[in-house]
Design an enzyme around this catalytic site. Sequence first.
Site, PDB file in Angstrom:
ATOM      1  CE  LYS A 158      42.060  41.800  44.682  1.00  0.00           C
ATOM      2  NZ  LYS A 158      41.833  41.897  43.242  1.00  0.00           N
ATOM      3  CG  PHE A 190      50.651  38.369  39.958  1.00  0.00           C
ATOM      4  CD1 PHE A 190      50.313  37.030  39.857  1.00  0.00           C
ATOM      5  CD2 PHE A 190      51.942  38.763  39.591  1.00  0.00           C
ATOM      6  CE1 PHE A 190      51.236  36.095  39.411  1.00  0.00           C
ATOM      7  CE2 PHE A 190      52.870  37.839  39.137  1.00  0.00           C
ATOM      8  CZ  PHE A 190      52.512  36.500  39.048  1.00  0.00           C
ATOM      9  CE  LYS A 228      45.652  45.113  45.152  1.00  0.00           C
ATOM     10  NZ  LYS A 228      46.389  45.601  43.997  1.00  0.00           N
ATOM     11  CG  ASN A 235      45.682  45.940  31.420  1.00  0.00           C
ATOM     12  OD1 ASN A 235      46.611  45.215  31.098  1.00  0.00           O
ATOM     13  ND2 ASN A 235      44.516  45.449  31.839  1.00  0.00           N
ATOM     14  N   PRO A 273      33.537  41.650  37.845  1.00  0.00           N
ATOM     15  CG  PRO A 273      33.234  39.550  36.887  1.00  0.00           C
ATOM     16  CD  PRO A 273      33.085  41.016  36.606  1.00  0.00           C
ATOM     17  CG  ASP A 274      38.657  40.609  42.617  1.00  0.00           C
ATOM     18  OD1 ASP A 274      39.295  39.553  42.397  1.00  0.00           O
ATOM     19  OD2 ASP A 274      39.193  41.644  43.035  1.00  0.00           O
ATOM     20  CB  ILE A 275      38.732  36.482  38.257  1.00  0.00           C
ATOM     21  CG1 ILE A 275      38.000  37.233  37.144  1.00  0.00           C
ATOM     22  CG2 ILE A 275      38.830  35.005  37.935  1.00  0.00           C
ATOM     23  CD1 ILE A 275      38.759  37.321  35.835  1.00  0.00           C
ATOM     24  CG  ASP A 296      40.224  47.063  38.958  1.00  0.00           C
ATOM     25  OD1 ASP A 296      40.244  45.843  39.206  1.00  0.00           O
ATOM     26  OD2 ASP A 296      41.175  47.825  39.199  1.00  0.00           O
ATOM     27  CE  LYS A 330      34.434  54.079  13.882  1.00  0.00           C
ATOM     28  NZ  LYS A 330      34.979  54.410  12.575  1.00  0.00           N
TER      29      LYS A 330
HETATM   30  N1  CTP Z   1      42.069  40.361  39.745  1.00  0.00           N
HETATM   31  C1  CTP Z   1      41.049  39.575  39.315  1.00  0.00           C
HETATM   32  N2  CTP Z   1      39.874  40.128  38.906  1.00  0.00           N
HETATM   33  C2  CTP Z   1      39.723  41.458  38.893  1.00  0.00           C
HETATM   34  C3  CTP Z   1      40.782  42.293  39.316  1.00  0.00           C
HETATM   35  C4  CTP Z   1      41.959  41.707  39.726  1.00  0.00           C
HETATM   36  O1  CTP Z   1      41.187  38.348  39.319  1.00  0.00           O
HETATM   37  N3  CTP Z   1      38.587  41.981  38.477  1.00  0.00           N
HETATM   38  C5  CTP Z   1      43.285  39.712  40.239  1.00  0.00           C
HETATM   39  C6  CTP Z   1      44.524  39.926  39.411  1.00  0.00           C
HETATM   40  O2  CTP Z   1      44.676  38.884  38.457  1.00  0.00           O
HETATM   41  C7  CTP Z   1      45.615  39.885  40.453  1.00  0.00           C
HETATM   42  C8  CTP Z   1      44.943  40.445  41.692  1.00  0.00           C
HETATM   43  O3  CTP Z   1      43.558  40.300  41.475  1.00  0.00           O
HETATM   44  O4  CTP Z   1      45.994  38.571  40.774  1.00  0.00           O
HETATM   45  C9  CTP Z   1      45.254  41.870  42.022  1.00  0.00           C
HETATM   46  O5  CTP Z   1      45.020  42.689  40.919  1.00  0.00           O
HETATM   47  P1  CTP Z   1      45.115  44.257  41.048  1.00  0.00           P
HETATM   48  O6  CTP Z   1      44.655  44.865  39.788  1.00  0.00           O
HETATM   49  O7  CTP Z   1      46.451  44.642  41.577  1.00  0.00           O
HETATM   50  O8  CTP Z   1      44.094  44.482  42.223  1.00  0.00           O
HETATM   51  P2  CTP Z   1      42.803  45.307  42.312  1.00  0.00           P
HETATM   52  O9  CTP Z   1      41.780  44.514  43.045  1.00  0.00           O
HETATM   53  O10 CTP Z   1      42.394  45.803  40.971  1.00  0.00           O
HETATM   54  O11 CTP Z   1      43.266  46.486  43.245  1.00  0.00           O
HETATM   55  P3  CTP Z   1      43.738  47.963  42.880  1.00  0.00           P
HETATM   56  O12 CTP Z   1      43.447  48.193  41.444  1.00  0.00           O
HETATM   57  O13 CTP Z   1      42.927  48.787  43.801  1.00  0.00           O
HETATM   58  O14 CTP Z   1      45.189  47.960  43.217  1.00  0.00           O
END
Ligand code: CTP
Length: 407
Positions: A344, A326, A340, A211, A306-308, A279, A289
């Site tokens: 979270k 963020f 959020k 990204n 995983p959502d850290i 995500d 490749k």
């Molecule tokens: N984050 C994380 N791990 C992930 C996705 C997001 O730790 N797998 C953290 C980011 O570092 C940030 C926060 O979650 O602090 C929000 O990230 P964002 O991408 O805006 O949230 P998403 O959960 O991906 O929500 P969406 O894409 O639906 O807006």
Amino acid sequence: MLKNKRILLIISGGIAAYKSLELIRRLKEHGVEVAPILTRGGAEFVTPLSVASLAGHKVYQELFDLDEEAEMGHIELSRSADLIVVAPATAHLIAKMAQGFADDLASTTLLATDTAVLVAPAMNVRMWENPSTQRNVSVLEQDGVDFVGPNEGTMACGEFGPGRLAEPIEIIDAIARKLSENLSAPLAGKRVLVTAGPTHEPIDPVRYIANRSSGKQGFAIAREAAKLGAETILIAGPTALATPVGVRRIDVETAEEMLHQCQAAGSCDVAIFAAAVADWRVNSPAKQKFKKTKSAIPELSFVENPDILATISQNSKGRPKLVIGFAAETEHVDKNAEEKRIRKGCDWIIANDVSPETGIMGGDFNQIRLITQNGTEIWPKLSKKLVAKRLVERIITEFGDQADAAE
Ligand code: CTP
């Protein structure tokens, strides 16, 4: 202040090296543990035996000494001290430090360290005054290296001027100042974890999904936290940004690696999740490749990463006291960000509008809304550096308030 501190003392080659023996003796009197590194040049002026006897410690000399590497590798050696002192520092070693050369144990240790460095130069007056030396000194000063001396006086070569090694007592004063600087800093004793940058999720060995995150905001926050005395660990996705002074940086590529490193970092007082974590990742990235064949266009399937932030926020054991996330949004910023924060389980959310027309993604400015349990603060458009400064000040106030409430 000095008692039980550990100093890595690098002695490089110069007639003033004899004064390093006096320095070691005085440091020992103050209860300091001195681990000496003697460069080849240094060993021409003082013997390893004198240094080891006075320090009561093994003298490290060679980079490729297998015994030494097995006992304590140069990376660990560089990080095991409270402070690294280079005394005397020759013009040559200063030049190597400024340029990042690593061709012996001393220079490699200096390049590998994230510990504060104090340099006591000693050289001929013309060498000191030479524009290249002065340039190198100012580069190092900008990098956060501190200097003590050189003093003015008659030199061993018979010339008069600045170039004499500072007296051991002056070096010890500078060491004490340097060590106390961090103790009196507002975030002294606090551990801060910051994630920053994008993640790269592999498709095959040469392709990945990424990204637009530059990592600038997270790096600026880590810099500011370290500046104000926090032990700062920065878990960085792929970015070309330089490591901020005093920050321990761990590079990762994928979201899974980032989570692993966050968990491995151990307990923290504050965790700030500025990384733009992917995500999803590609389900079973190809081992070879993908080749372009006429018939088949590859199709990718994804699995959720995983959502850290959520994992760390919702960890019942050892959760940081303050968890900050963020929320990069392109619409309904307040509503999405508050949802959020609750979903979270973090304490604060820094929300920003990252629609392409704002230029925030990858740019140097940011306009944020700080959403806490108590409501929303709207901050003006500021440079990412100033956002970092203000955020760290806000964290300090929060800790001050918590301490007041606890009394
Ligand atoms: N984050 C994380 N791990 C992930 C996705 C997001 O730790 N797998 C953290 C980011 O570092 C940030 C926060 O979650 O602090 C929000 O990230 P964002 O991408 O805006 O949230 P998403 O959960 O991906 O929500 P969406 O894409 O639906 O807006």
